[in-house]
Scaffold this active site. Structure first.
Site, mmCIF file in Angstrom:
data_model
loop_
_atom_site.group_PDB
_atom_site.id
_atom_site.type_symbol
_atom_site.label_atom_id
_atom_site.label_comp_id
_atom_site.label_asym_id
_atom_site.label_seq_id
_atom_site.Cartn_x
_atom_site.Cartn_y
_atom_site.Cartn_z
ATOM 1 N N ARG A 1 -34.200 29.770 -7.935
ATOM 2 C CA ARG A 1 -33.454 28.610 -8.443
ATOM 3 C C ARG A 1 -33.500 27.446 -7.467
ATOM 4 N NH1 ARG A 1 -28.015 32.013 -10.090
ATOM 5 N NH2 ARG A 1 -28.530 32.308 -12.289
ATOM 6 N N LEU B 1 -13.480 22.691 2.868
ATOM 7 C CA LEU B 1 -13.805 23.828 3.746
ATOM 8 C C LEU B 1 -14.436 23.323 5.042
ATOM 9 C CD1 LEU B 1 -15.309 26.197 1.044
ATOM 10 C CD2 LEU B 1 -13.240 26.630 2.393
ATOM 11 N N ARG C 1 -18.408 10.639 3.688
ATOM 12 C CA ARG C 1 -18.133 9.283 3.185
ATOM 13 C C ARG C 1 -19.428 8.472 3.106
ATOM 14 N NH1 ARG C 1 -13.243 8.365 1.895
ATOM 15 N NH2 ARG C 1 -13.577 6.146 1.737
ATOM 16 N N GLY D 1 -9.903 4.156 10.199
ATOM 17 C CA GLY D 1 -8.690 3.530 9.650
ATOM 18 C C GLY D 1 -7.547 3.548 10.657
ATOM 19 N N ASP E 1 -17.034 13.058 9.860
ATOM 20 C CA ASP E 1 -18.116 12.214 9.332
ATOM 21 C C ASP E 1 -19.034 11.677 10.434
ATOM 22 O OD1 ASP E 1 -16.702 12.600 6.991
ATOM 23 O OD2 ASP E 1 -15.721 10.635 7.062
ATOM 24 N N GLU F 1 -21.907 13.296 -0.164
ATOM 25 C CA GLU F 1 -21.005 12.846 -1.232
ATOM 26 C C GLU F 1 -21.163 11.348 -1.540
ATOM 27 O OE1 GLU F 1 -16.943 13.446 0.034
ATOM 28 O OE2 GLU F 1 -17.182 12.150 1.787
ATOM 29 N N GLY G 1 -9.458 8.391 12.997
ATOM 30 C CA GLY G 1 -10.747 7.868 12.553
ATOM 31 C C GLY G 1 -10.714 6.346 12.478
HETATM 32 O O1 F6P Z 1 -13.211 11.289 6.513
HETATM 33 C C1 F6P Z 1 -13.193 12.678 6.395
HETATM 34 C C2 F6P Z 1 -13.286 13.091 4.951
HETATM 35 O O2 F6P Z 1 -13.259 14.504 4.888
HETATM 36 C C3 F6P Z 1 -14.499 12.535 4.215
HETATM 37 O O3 F6P Z 1 -15.684 13.211 4.533
HETATM 38 C C4 F6P Z 1 -14.047 12.664 2.779
HETATM 39 O O4 F6P Z 1 -14.683 11.724 1.941
HETATM 40 C C5 F6P Z 1 -12.577 12.360 2.878
HETATM 41 O O5 F6P Z 1 -12.188 12.595 4.215
HETATM 42 C C6 F6P Z 1 -11.726 13.192 1.963
HETATM 43 O O6 F6P Z 1 -10.425 12.746 2.077
HETATM 44 P P1 F6P Z 1 -9.184 13.493 1.445
HETATM 45 O O7 F6P Z 1 -8.824 14.617 2.389
HETATM 46 O O8 F6P Z 1 -8.139 12.458 1.384
HETATM 47 O O9 F6P Z 1 -9.607 14.032 0.110
#
Ligand code: F6P
Length: 362
Positions: free
Chosen positions: A175, A285, A184, A117, A140, A235, A115
């Site tokens: 509901r 998941l 992210r 990084g 993402d 998130e 990705g």
């Molecule tokens: O970048 C992929 C991702 O799954 C994001 O959607 C999420 O915020 C993050 O990685 C979660 O990272 P980790 O597996 O370190 O909890």
């Protein structure tokens, strides 16, 4: 330039369905073309210790096309440029060691599957003289220069299935069901899964939301007879005038962990509407399981293209999907950026026209 006879391949960052499909495509294509493949374990860690790499033959990758995860292992810790680490021959600078090992192992190029990084790290190694081809991976879908990263389609398919299941129970109990998805700082998963799942409200990082604008829209559904609602929240969604919900602050080279916004939205909507409300976090998941056929095909095309770029000596590049083609992008044009959902995206405007609220207008 002498022809390349051996390459390394590694996977870095969080896993995504399709990693194994890329590895398989790289190994089969390269081997068929007379290039030996060395699989490096756990991202760049595989270039630190000789014992953490192995020759990969077509036999080794047979049957992995449909498997989630990565047979090479991965890590989203340890930027080699940021941390000196302990090795068997003392403390060494990790990045120097990577460059040294690359040459010692007789590698002619490195295929780096990762990705933002991992690709940024790969770019820095390219600037230090390592011939690199990158392959964009992330559920993402936030890497610039490519319409799709593999893994995204699988994550959306899973989230859509989850929303379908929540629909029936939401309707039965009248509901509001709040579903928190990953992504992210980009709202691609929330937007696509929300629309595919028929959500009534979709909350994204790109559009700060106000629940005082969401609640009346959900109550209006009650008045015309739909006495349940589905709210999909990314998130990284941002409450207007508020802050992103965090599970953990950034520390010691670990990035911040997003999460918790679903529960906050659930609580606030229950208060604002007076309706029974429940929340679900889909979490990891979304990263597990078998890749969809779309992701298998994309990953296979990416792997094949990566080897083609190696053969051509087109380094410092990343393979990318520019439908209908697989193309090469310069890494310097890609790294350090995030592809977010544009506010004028046709899909977003279509959803608004259908009556979906994004929490930004009445
Ligand atoms: O970048 C992929 C991702 O799954 C994001 O959607 C999420 O915020 C993050 O990685 C979660 O990272 P980790 O597996 O370190 O909890």
């Amino acid at each position: 330039m002498a022809p390349i006879t051996r390459i390394g391949v590694l996977t870095g960052g969080g896993d995504a369905p399709g990693l194994n499909a890329v590895i398989r495509a790289v190994v089969k294509t390269a081997t068929n073309g007379g290039i030996e493949c060395i699989g490096l374990e756990d991202s760049f860690d595989g270039l630190i210790e000789p014992g953490r790499s192995r020759v990969l033959t077509p036999r080794d990758v047979t049957g992995i096309l449909r498997l989630g995860g990565t047979v090479l292992g991965t890590t989203n810790r340890g930027n080699p440029f940021a941390y000196p680490i302990e090795t068997s021959d003392g403390t060494r600078d990790y990045s120097d060691r990577v460059v040294e090992m690359f040459h010692k192992m007789g590698l002619g190029a490195l295929v780096v599957i990762g990705g933002d990084g991992t690709l940024a790290i790969a770019h820095r190694f390219y600037l230090r003289g390592i011939p690199i081809v990158g392959v964009p991976k992330t559920i993402d879908n936030d890497i610039v220069g490519t319409t799709n990263c593999f893994g995204f389609d699988t994550a959306v398919a899973f989230a859509t299935d989850a929303i379908d299941r929540l629909h029936t129970t939401a309707e039965a109990h009248k509901r509001i069901l709040v579903v928190e998805v990953m992504g992210r700082y980009a709202g691609w998963i929330a937007l696509y899964a929300g629309i595919a799942g028929g959500a009534d409200a979709i909350l994204l990082p790109e559009i700060s939301f106000d629940l005082e604008l969401v609640a009346p829209r959900l109550l209006a559904r009650d008045r015309w007879g739909a006495k349940f609602s589905i709210v999909v929240v990314a998130e990284g969604a941002l409450p207007r005038g508020g802050r992103r919900a965090l599970l953990e602050e950034a520390h010691n080279g670990f990035v911040e962990r997003l999460g918790g916004i679903g529960a906050q939205v659930c609580e606030a909507l229950q208060q604002a509407t007076g309706k029974e409300t429940r929340s679900v976090v889909l979490g990891h998941l979304q990263r597990g399981g078998a890749p969809t056929s779309f992701d298998r095909v994309l990953a296979t095309r990416f792997g094949g293209k990566a080897v083609e770029l190696v053969r051509k000596g087109d380094f410092g590049t990343m393979v990318a999907f520019a439908p209908p083609d697989i193309v090469a992008r310069r890494l310097e044009d890609v790294v350090g950026k995030t592809k977010t959902v544009p506010p004028d995206l046709d899909l977003l405007l279509t959803a608004k026209a259908l009556g979906v609220t994004f929490g930004d207008e009445q």
